[in-house]
Enzyme design. Structure first.
Site, PDB file in Angstrom:
ATOM      1  N   ASN A 179       0.873  -1.171   0.000  1.00  0.00           N
ATOM      2  CA  ASN A 179       0.000   0.000   0.000  1.00  0.00           C
ATOM      3  C   ASN A 179       0.910   1.221   0.000  1.00  0.00           C
ATOM      4  O   ASN A 179       1.488   1.555   1.031  1.00  0.00           O
ATOM      5  CB  ASN A 179      -0.893  -0.041   1.252  1.00  0.00           C
ATOM      6  CG  ASN A 179      -1.692   1.243   1.419  1.00  0.00           C
ATOM      7  OD1 ASN A 179      -1.779   2.059   0.502  1.00  0.00           O
ATOM      8  ND2 ASN A 179      -2.275   1.420   2.595  1.00  0.00           N
ATOM      9  N   HIS A 196      -9.562   1.373   4.764  1.00  0.00           N
ATOM     10  CA  HIS A 196      -8.296   1.532   5.479  1.00  0.00           C
ATOM     11  C   HIS A 196      -8.504   2.500   6.651  1.00  0.00           C
ATOM     12  O   HIS A 196      -9.274   3.455   6.539  1.00  0.00           O
ATOM     13  CB  HIS A 196      -7.219   2.082   4.524  1.00  0.00           C
ATOM     14  CG  HIS A 196      -5.853   2.044   5.139  1.00  0.00           C
ATOM     15  ND1 HIS A 196      -5.431   2.995   6.032  1.00  0.00           N
ATOM     16  CD2 HIS A 196      -4.834   1.157   5.012  1.00  0.00           C
ATOM     17  CE1 HIS A 196      -4.197   2.686   6.434  1.00  0.00           C
ATOM     18  NE2 HIS A 196      -3.818   1.576   5.829  1.00  0.00           N
ATOM     19  N   GLU A 222      -5.522  -4.914  10.605  1.00  0.00           N
ATOM     20  CA  GLU A 222      -4.528  -3.856  10.786  1.00  0.00           C
ATOM     21  C   GLU A 222      -4.808  -3.096  12.082  1.00  0.00           C
ATOM     22  O   GLU A 222      -5.593  -2.140  12.091  1.00  0.00           O
ATOM     23  CB  GLU A 222      -4.594  -2.877   9.606  1.00  0.00           C
ATOM     24  CG  GLU A 222      -4.232  -3.501   8.275  1.00  0.00           C
ATOM     25  CD  GLU A 222      -3.580  -2.476   7.348  1.00  0.00           C
ATOM     26  OE1 GLU A 222      -2.498  -2.771   6.834  1.00  0.00           O
ATOM     27  OE2 GLU A 222      -4.141  -1.379   7.161  1.00  0.00           O
ATOM     28  N   GLY A 250       2.450   2.245  10.710  1.00  0.00           N
ATOM     29  CA  GLY A 250       3.405   3.339  10.533  1.00  0.00           C
ATOM     30  C   GLY A 250       4.145   3.726  11.797  1.00  0.00           C
ATOM     31  O   GLY A 250       4.788   4.769  11.864  1.00  0.00           O
ATOM     32  N   GLU A 279      -6.852   4.861   7.757  1.00  0.00           N
ATOM     33  CA  GLU A 279      -6.585   6.280   7.453  1.00  0.00           C
ATOM     34  C   GLU A 279      -7.790   6.909   6.766  1.00  0.00           C
ATOM     35  O   GLU A 279      -8.084   8.094   6.976  1.00  0.00           O
ATOM     36  CB  GLU A 279      -5.309   6.398   6.606  1.00  0.00           C
ATOM     37  CG  GLU A 279      -4.067   6.155   7.461  1.00  0.00           C
ATOM     38  CD  GLU A 279      -2.866   5.607   6.715  1.00  0.00           C
ATOM     39  OE1 GLU A 279      -2.833   5.642   5.474  1.00  0.00           O
ATOM     40  OE2 GLU A 279      -1.945   5.117   7.400  1.00  0.00           O
ATOM     41  N   LYS A 315       0.120   4.253  -0.305  1.00  0.00           N
ATOM     42  CA  LYS A 315      -0.498   5.467   0.254  1.00  0.00           C
ATOM     43  C   LYS A 315      -0.227   6.648  -0.684  1.00  0.00           C
ATOM     44  O   LYS A 315      -0.201   6.451  -1.899  1.00  0.00           O
ATOM     45  CB  LYS A 315      -0.008   5.712   1.683  1.00  0.00           C
ATOM     46  CG  LYS A 315      -0.137   4.445   2.535  1.00  0.00           C
ATOM     47  CD  LYS A 315       0.056   4.678   3.993  1.00  0.00           C
ATOM     48  CE  LYS A 315      -0.080   3.339   4.725  1.00  0.00           C
ATOM     49  NZ  LYS A 315      -0.050   3.454   6.173  1.00  0.00           N
ATOM     50  N   SER A 320       3.321  -2.116  10.301  1.00  0.00           N
ATOM     51  CA  SER A 320       4.771  -2.180  10.506  1.00  0.00           C
ATOM     52  C   SER A 320       5.378  -3.528  10.123  1.00  0.00           C
ATOM     53  O   SER A 320       6.280  -4.035  10.795  1.00  0.00           O
ATOM     54  CB  SER A 320       5.136  -1.812  11.950  1.00  0.00           C
ATOM     55  OG  SER A 320       4.757  -0.477  12.224  1.00  0.00           O
TER      56      SER A 320
END
Ligand code: PGA
Length: 241
Positions: free
Chosen positions: A9, A96, A165, A171, A98, A11, A204
């Site tokens: 991904n 996701h 996730e 991250g 985010e 991003k 991560s």
């Protein structure tokens, strides 16, 4: 049989030129990757065209990072299934964290996006996972069950990938312990009615923890952010031992 899917991904990273540069190193480094591992790159919309041309004839599949539920219309900033299909996109990340956190994505819109992807023959990658606060409050399971119930209403589990996730691991470099990820993914699997839905771990994932993650019996792959930006690192993940 459960498939193994390793997806990057990207991003909001990489111009078209940078995407091409990545491919030069990556394609070479995954030549020996076992055929039963599916490799997917979920790139920014602006890189889909150039990636599509250059991935033609390779084993690497193309994914988007979102998909709208309508085929066209007044939805500024969104992208539809026919637009993605034209670019050779076969996977779409949906829900996701985010998108949920920063762009107001809800379980209802996630559900509509999943259904739209499937209607057009694409495979959605549904992301679920708890925040640090939810984990600390002992709400991990309840939160994920609620996400699954709402997000998967009327969704065909035969054409679905789920990614667990945990938000606190994304991250941050703070990977979820592989055994704990395995436990939660086992719980997710028990909520599904189709036993062979591929369920990935994301958060991560790095070259130095992928081997342990993939050694877990419930984990069928990884959704990789930061480490998918470097050809060597993502190839090492694809070539996990
Ligand atoms: P990360 O991101 O690998 O950089 O933690 C994972 C993701 O957001 O899918």
């Amino acid at each position: 049989m459960r498939r193994i899917i390793l997806a990057g991904n990207w991003k909001m990273h990489k111009t078209q030129a940078e995407a091409l540069e990545f491919l030069q190193g990556f394609c070479h480094a995954v030549q020996e990757t076992p055929e039963d591992r599916e490799l997917v790159l979920c790139v920014p919309f602006t890189a889909l065209g150039v990636m599509s041309k250059n991935l033609h004839g390779t084993r690497i599949r193309l994914g988007s990072q979102n998909i709208h539920w309508e085929e066209s219309g007044a939805f500024t900033g969104e992208i539809s299934a026919p637009m993605l299909l034209e670019m050779g996109v076969t996977y779409a990340i949906v829900g996701h964290s985010e998108r949920r956190q920063y762009f107001g994505e809800t379980d209802d819109t996630v559900n509509k996006r999943l259904l739209a992807a499937q209607k057009h023959g694409m495979t959605p990658i549904l992301c679920v996972g708890e925040s640090k606060e939810q984990r600390d409050a002992g709400q991990t399971e309840a939160h994920i069950y609620s996400q699954l119930e709402k997000d998967l209403a009327n969704v065909d589990e035969k054409n679905l990938v789920v990614a667990y996730e945990p938000i606190w691991a994304i991250g941050t470099g703070d990977t979820c312990d592989a055994k704990e990820a395995n436990r939660v993914i086992g719980l997710i699997r028990a909520q599904l009615s189709t036993p062979d839905v591929p369920i990935q771990y994301g958060g991560s994932v790095k070259p130095d923890n992928i081997d342990e993650i993939m050694a877990q019996p419930e984990i069928d792959g990884a959704l990789v952010g930061g480490a998918s930006l470097k050809p060597d690192a993502f190839a090492r993940i694809a070539n996990y031992q």
